[in-house]
Design an enzyme around this catalytic site. Sequence first.
Site, PDB file in Angstrom:
ATOM      1  N   ARG A 224      -4.108   3.907   0.997  1.00 45.64           N
ATOM      2  CA  ARG A 224      -4.447   2.604   0.438  1.00 45.64           C
ATOM      3  C   ARG A 224      -3.818   1.513   1.298  1.00 45.64           C
ATOM      4  NH1 ARG A 224      -7.838   4.916  -1.820  1.00 45.64           N
ATOM      5  NH2 ARG A 224      -8.403   4.923  -4.048  1.00 45.64           N
ATOM      6  N   HIS A 272     -12.646   1.625   5.214  1.00 46.65           N
ATOM      7  CA  HIS A 272     -12.401   2.451   4.024  1.00 46.65           C
ATOM      8  C   HIS A 272     -13.494   3.512   3.900  1.00 46.65           C
ATOM      9  CE1 HIS A 272     -10.291   2.397  -0.141  1.00 46.65           C
ATOM     10  NE2 HIS A 272     -10.631   3.629   0.205  1.00 46.65           N
TER      11      HIS A 272
END
Length: 309
Positions: A224, A272
């Site tokens: 993350r 991502h």
Amino acid sequence: MAVLLSTKAHTMQDWKAALLAVDPSLEIRLFPDAGDPADIEAAVVWTAHDMMELRRYPNLKLIVSMGAGVDHLFRPPGPPPGVPVARLVDTRLTQGMSEWVLLNVLRFHRQDPEYRDQQARKVWEELSAPDTSERRIGIIGLGELGTDAARKLAALGFPVSGWSRRPKTVEGITCYSGAGLAEMLKQTDILVCLLPLTPETRGILNKDLLWSLPRGAYVLNAARGGHMVAEDMLRALDSGQIAGAALDVFEPEPLPADSPFWTHPKVILTPHAASITIPSSAAPQVVENIHRARAGEPLINLVDFSAGY
């Protein structure tokens, strides 16, 4: 009773089709067209969904996160009290993450950035051959994703270490836990972050950690964006403390156009996309949890709220 589906618009129909392929009897409603809130018994959601919205459904029995990470569900106000949350543990999701890790470990190990630079400058020069047995890999986060990546790297001949909050044993991997992180970092040439994002791990890729690595180490982050202190990473890259970084996640996302990471010569950037959930692969476990929730049976891959993942 109905299932509410809320994810990126371009994948909504794929998810609906995958769930119906497993159980054609499901009534699936696509957010924001939820219909009568009292009809919704399960919500299958991804990061952009507003948790406050889920408090509109009085008969909600289950929330399913469409990925391995669940930190987005813990953003205030969090999920409705008393409603269980499940995450995905999917073989294809795990395989995809391991592929991304191997791709970038090998990219740095085999000096691909240096050779691409030479190509751009039309330089024909052989670099010193790297020794796999001497390139030490360290993985922080030995969950499903980290353990699989560690095993695959070890199978290629890399010496692999892993760190987790609690002690773990993984055959062929040197395992550390707790305060052992400092020892592992000292002997890590390529660091891979696959941790869950919790208050304890937020900002872990900071100046203290980065300067604990041997000078010239590499960093991979596919966990993350909240794990990385951007200013510290840029300083480490510019100083040569970190020789290169492969970064798949950022905070915020999408990454702003003026971010220096876009054009940094030592950064390999992906949006991502290290491992994207494939609906047809993940749907069976989602449907199983819906059936279990209906029957009042124990759920699989249940999120531990006390641990944060």
